[in-house]
Design a protein around this motif. Structure first.
Motif, short mmCIF file in Angstrom:
data_model
loop_
_atom_site.label_atom_id
_atom_site.label_comp_id
_atom_site.label_asym_id
_atom_site.label_seq_id
_atom_site.Cartn_x
_atom_site.Cartn_y
_atom_site.Cartn_z
N MET A 446 0.84 -1.20 0.00
CA MET A 446 0.00 0.00 0.00
C MET A 446 0.87 1.25 0.00
N VAL A 447 1.90 1.24 0.84
CA VAL A 447 2.81 2.38 0.92
C VAL A 447 3.56 2.55 -0.40
N VAL A 448 3.94 1.45 -1.03
CA VAL A 448 4.60 1.52 -2.34
C VAL A 448 3.71 2.26 -3.34
N LYS A 449 2.41 1.94 -3.34
CA LYS A 449 1.48 2.62 -4.25
C LYS A 449 1.43 4.12 -3.96
N ILE A 450 1.41 4.48 -2.68
CA ILE A 450 1.34 5.89 -2.29
C ILE A 450 2.63 6.62 -2.67
N ILE A 451 3.76 5.97 -2.45
CA ILE A 451 5.05 6.58 -2.82
C ILE A 451 5.14 6.80 -4.33
N ILE A 452 4.73 5.83 -5.11
CA ILE A 452 4.75 5.98 -6.57
C ILE A 452 3.90 7.17 -6.99
N GLU A 453 2.73 7.31 -6.38
CA GLU A 453 1.85 8.45 -6.70
C GLU A 453 2.49 9.76 -6.29
N MET A 454 3.14 9.79 -5.13
CA MET A 454 3.81 10.99 -4.66
C MET A 454 4.90 11.43 -5.64
N VAL A 455 5.68 10.49 -6.12
CA VAL A 455 6.75 10.81 -7.08
C VAL A 455 6.15 11.25 -8.41
N ARG A 456 5.09 10.58 -8.85
CA ARG A 456 4.43 10.94 -10.10
C ARG A 456 3.94 12.39 -10.06
N MET A 457 3.32 12.77 -8.92
CA MET A 457 2.82 14.14 -8.78
C MET A 457 3.96 15.14 -8.85
N LYS A 458 5.08 14.81 -8.21
CA LYS A 458 6.23 15.71 -8.22
C LYS A 458 6.79 15.87 -9.63
N LEU A 459 6.87 14.76 -10.36
CA LEU A 459 7.39 14.81 -11.73
C LEU A 459 6.48 15.63 -12.65
N GLU A 460 5.18 15.69 -12.30
CA GLU A 460 4.23 16.47 -13.09
C GLU A 460 4.19 17.93 -12.65
N GLY A 461 5.02 18.30 -11.67
CA GLY A 461 5.13 19.69 -11.26
C GLY A 461 4.30 20.10 -10.07
N SER A 462 3.68 19.14 -9.37
CA SER A 462 2.86 19.46 -8.20
C SER A 462 3.67 19.36 -6.92
N ASP A 463 3.54 20.36 -6.05
CA ASP A 463 4.19 20.34 -4.74
C ASP A 463 3.19 20.16 -3.60
N GLU A 464 1.96 19.80 -3.94
CA GLU A 464 0.91 19.73 -2.92
C GLU A 464 1.06 18.52 -1.99
N GLY A 465 1.64 17.44 -2.49
CA GLY A 465 1.75 16.24 -1.67
C GLY A 465 0.51 15.38 -1.76
N ILE A 466 0.62 14.16 -1.24
CA ILE A 466 -0.47 13.18 -1.41
C ILE A 466 -1.74 13.56 -0.64
N GLY A 467 -1.61 14.41 0.39
CA GLY A 467 -2.79 14.82 1.14
C GLY A 467 -3.80 15.57 0.30
N SER A 468 -3.34 16.21 -0.78
CA SER A 468 -4.24 16.98 -1.64
C SER A 468 -5.26 16.09 -2.36
N LEU A 469 -4.96 14.81 -2.47
CA LEU A 469 -5.87 13.89 -3.17
C LEU A 469 -7.16 13.67 -2.40
N ILE A 470 -7.17 13.96 -1.10
CA ILE A 470 -8.38 13.72 -0.30
C ILE A 470 -8.86 15.00 0.39
N LYS A 471 -8.48 16.15 -0.14
CA LYS A 471 -8.84 17.40 0.52
C LYS A 471 -10.34 17.65 0.54
N ASP A 472 -11.10 17.02 -0.37
CA ASP A 472 -12.55 17.23 -0.38
C ASP A 472 -13.32 16.11 0.32
N LEU A 473 -12.61 15.23 1.03
CA LEU A 473 -13.29 14.19 1.80
C LEU A 473 -13.86 14.79 3.09
#
Length: 616
Positions: A446-473
Motif C-alpha cells: 500500500m505504501v509503495v502505491k502511495i510513494i509511486i503516486e507521490m513521485v508521479r505528482m512531483k514529476l508532473e510539477g505538483s508540490d501539494e503532496g499526497i494529502g491533496s488527493l483527499i482534501k474534499d473528503l
C-alpha cells in the motif's frame, strides 16, 4: 527399535535457555481425498479425591480439552495468550501450537491430493514460517516445526518476517513454497501470539481455519497436553526478506520510470518510517535507502518483542502523533506507520495530517480509480456516508460489506471472479488488498502505491503532496464505538450474542425503530444490512452483524448504527456515526429504550456503556 539420529535445539525464552528433546516419529503422508476428517476419541478420566469424601471420580470431559483449541480461532487467524498476564490464562501453549501446525500440514497435503484427483503426494511438501519479534516466538516456533514434521512437511525458517512476505514466499522464485505460516498477534500486547496461514491461493478463510482447529482440538485432547519438541530434521534457514524487499524496489523503479535516475527514483524525497519495533524496519534500509530516499528521523526501527514505545498500530494515536512530529520537525515529504507484522499501514502527509481509517481508504481509492476508472471498491460497513460520496463522485462503485478484513477481501475476490471489476478492498483498520497484488493485504505494498503516486505528482510539477488527493473528503461530525458485554457462561456467550443481534434485525425490519432501515448498497448481490450474501454460493458467516441507516423528518438520513458480534470476545460492538450534532446520543437512546430494554435482551447483556453514553 532402530536408532534414530536426532538434533537438540536450544532457544532463548525469557532470558533462559530451554532445551527441547526430539520427538522420534516417521512422517506419514496422508492420502485422504477430501478435507473432512474423522477419528476416534479417547475419553480421558482423571481421579480426584475430594477433601470431604473419596467416594466419587471426576470425569474430565474431552469436549472441555477440545474447546481450549477451538477458542483460539479468531476469524481466519489463531490468537491466544502465550505469556502470563494478569487475569488471563496462557492458552497458546506448545502442545496447542504443535497440534494446530500438524493439522495445517495434513490439511495442506489432503488439499494437494484433491487437486491431483486423488493421486498421492510423493514429493516434499514445503512450508515456510516467519515471525514477528515477540519474545514467545522462539519457543512456539519449535512447536510449529514439530507439528509440520509430524504431518510429513519440510519446514523452512524465514526468521523475522512480515505477514505479506510469508504469502509471497509461496509465489516468488526460487522459493515458491507450498504454504506458509506467519507467527504474530498483530497489534495485540507482547504477551499474545498467534498464527496466520497461507497457500498459493492466498490466506485461509474462517471455515478453513475452523476445520484445522477442530482437527487440532481432537489431537490435543487425545494427547492430554503432551508435546514433541525435538526435531529429527531441523528446519532450513532461508533469507526470503531480501528477495521480498528487492521485489518491492523493482516495482517502484519500474512504475516511476524516473527520466533522470532510474535506479534511485526516491532521490530528493525524505520519508520517515515508524516501525513500532515490529517487523517493518526492513522497509527503511532495504527499500527506501536503496532507492535513494533520505530516511533520517525514522523511529523505532529495531525489532523489540516487548514493544516498549507504543502499540505498533496505524490506528494508535500515539504512533500517529509521534510520526506526525517526526515529519514536521524534519520537513519530510511522507511519514509511514506500520503495524507489527506489516499487513497494515497508515501514513502522514507533508503537512502532518494523519491518514488512516476512512482517509486512507479514500486516498487509495483516488489512486486506484485514476488507474482503473469505474472499478468497484469493497469496504467494511463501518465506513462513512461521506466516503461513499467520495468514491461515487470519482466514478467508482462502493460495496459495503461485512466487518473483518478477510470478509472484505474475499468479497472482492468473489465479485471480480463473477465479472464485477474490483481492484481495491479495504477495511477501516488499515487492512487493504489490491487485485494487482494477488488480493493480498500488504501494508508495505500500500505504501509503495502511495510513494509511486507521490513521485508521479512531483514529476508532473505538483508540490501539494499526497494529502491533496483527499482534501474534499468530508469527515463525520460524530463517531463512537461502544461495547455490550454478554452475561453468560463462555460456552453460551456466542449464542446469546447472536440472539440479541438477530432480534435487532427483527426490530428494524418490523418498523419498531421509526426511521431506522437495514442498510445495503443495492448491488453486488449483497442484502440484509450489507452483510449477508444472497447469491447462489453465499459466503459463510463468521459473526452476525447488521447496519441500519437512520433518518428523521428534520435532517433526513443523517447517520447509521452498526451492531456486530465479536469473534473472540464475549461482547457485542456497537458503532455509530452521525453528521448532525447530538445524533449519536439520540441513536443510542433509541437503541437502549426501544430495543435493548423493550426487547428484553438486557436480561443477559450488560448495556451500561450504551446506557451511560446515552445519558451523558
Amino acid at each position: 527399535m532402530a536408532s534414530t539420529s536426532t538434533t537438540s535445539l536450544s532457544l532463548p525464552n525469557n532470558g533462559r535457555k530451554t532445551s527441547f528433546a526430539a520427538f522420534q516419529t516417521t512422517p506419514q503422508l496422508h492420502k485422504n481425498t477430501n478435507f473432512s476428517f474423522s477419528f476416534p476419541l479417547k475419553i480421558a478420566i482423571k481421579r480426584v479425591r475430594s477433601l470431604s469424601t473419596a467416594k466419587y471420580n471426576e470425569v474430565v470431559v474431552v469436549d472441555e480439552e477440545m474447546d481450549k483449541i477451538r477458542r483460539l480461532q479468531n476469524g481466519s487467524d489463531v490468537r491466544g495468550v502465550a505469556l502470563e498476564e494478569k487475569g488471563r490464562t496462557v492458552d497458546l501453549t506448545l502442545p496447542a501450537v504443535e497440534a494446530i501446525a500438524e493439522s495445517f500440514g495434513e490439511w495442506l497435503i489432503n488439499g494437494l491430493v484433491n487437486e491431483r484427483g486423488g493421486a498421492p503426494v510423493v514429493e516434499e511438501v514445503r512450508v515456510s514460517l516467519g515471525k514477528d519479534p515477540r519474545i514467545s516466538g522462539a519457543s512456539l516456533s519449535v512447536a510449529v516445526f514439530a507439528g509440520l514434521a509430524r504431518a510429513g512437511c519440510a519446514a523452512f525458517d524465514m526468521g523475522l518476517a512480515t505477514t505479506p512476505a510469508c504469502f509471497m514466499s509461496t509465489l516468488l522464485p526460487p522459493f515458491a513454497y507450498d504454504a506458509s505460516i506467519m507467527m504474530t498477534a498483530s497489534h495485540l500486547p507482547y504477551t499474545r501470539n498467534g498464527l496466520k496461514f497461507f497457500t498459493r491461493r492466498g490466506g485461509l478463510t474462517s471455515p478453513e481455519v475452523e476445520e484445522i482447529c477442530d482437527r487440532a482440538a481432537r489431537k490435543y485432547a487425545n494427547r492430554l497436553g503432551k508435546v514433541s519438541t525435538l526435531l529429527r530434521t531441523p528446519p532450513r534457514r532461508v533469507d526470503f526478506m531480501g528477495t521480498y524487499a528487492k521485489h518491492l524496489r523493482d516495482i517502484i523503479k519500474e512504475r516511476v520510470n524516473h527520466p533522470l535516475h532510474y535506479d534511485t527514483p526516491l532521490k530528493g524525497f525524505q520519508i520517515i518510517v515508524n516501525a513500532g519495533n515490529g517487523s517493518g524496519g526492513f522497509f527503511t534500509w532495504d527499500v527506501l535507502d536503496k532507492l535513494g530516499a533520505d530516511t533520517f528521523g525514522s523511529v523505532h526501527l529495531n525489532p523489540d518483542g516487548m514493544f516498549p514505545n507504543h502499540i505498533p498500530n496505524p490506528e494508535d494515536k500515539t504512533a500517529m502523533s509521534l510520526t506526525k512530529s517526526a515529519v514536521l520537525s524534519n520537513s519530510a515529504d511522507l511519514g509511514i506507520v506500520f503495524d507489527t507484522d506489516v499487513d497494515r499501514s497508515g501514513v502522514v502527509d507533508k503537512s502532518g495530517n494523519p491518514i488512516n481509517g476512512d482517509k486512507l481508504i479514500a486516498l487509495m481509492s483516488a489512486i486506484v480509480l485514476r488507474e482503473h476508472p469505474g472499478t468497484t471498491i469493497v469496504t467494511d460497513a463501518r465506513t462513512s456516508m461521506a466516503l461513499t460520496r467520495f468514491i461515487t463522485q470519482r466514478g467508482g462503485r462502493h460495496c459495503l460489506y461485512r466487518v473483518g478484513y478477510r470478509n472484505v477481501i474475499d468479497k472482492g475476490v468473489q465479485l471480480d471472479k463473477d465479472g464485477v471489476e474490483t481492484h481495491l478492498m479495504m477495511e477501516t483498520s488499515g487492512h487493504g488488498a489490491l487485485k494487482e497484488n494477488h488480493f493480498l493485504d500488504d501494508g508495505a505494498y500500500m505504501v509503495v502505491k502511495i510513494i509511486i503516486e507521490m513521485v508521479r505528482m512531483k514529476l508532473e510539477g505538483s508540490d501539494e503532496g499526497i494529502g491533496s488527493l483527499i482534501k474534499d473528503l468530508e469527515e463525520p461530525l460524530e463517531s463512537v464505538e461502544l461495547r455490550i458485554n454478554v452475561l453468560s457462561e463462555p460456552r453460551q456467550a456466542k449464542a446469546k450474542a447472536i440472539e440479541a443481534i438477530e432480534q435487532f434485525r427483527n426490530y428494524v425490519e418490523e418498523g419498531q425503530l421509526p426511521g431506522w432501515e437495514l442498510d445495503f448498497c443495492g448491488e453486488c448481490w449483497v442484502s440484509e444490512g450489507c452483510l449477508v450474501d444472497s447469491n447462489d454460493a453465499p459466503a459463510a458467516v463468521d459473526a452476525h452483524m447488521y447496519r441500519a441507516k437512520v433518518s428523521d423528518e428534520e435532517f433526513g438520513e443523517h447517520g447509521w448504527v452498526h451492531i456486530r458480534q465479536s469473534i473472540h470476545n464475549p461482547n457485542i460492538a456497537v458503532n455509530m456515526q452521525s453528521n448532525v450534532p447530538g445524533g449519536c446520543k439520540t441513536m443510542s437512546r433509541v437503541l437502549t429504550d426501544r430495543f435493548l430494554i423493550q426487547s428484553g435482551v438486557d436480561r443477559f447483556l450488560d448495556i451500561s456503556q450504551v446506557e451511560n453514553y446515552a445519558k451523558s
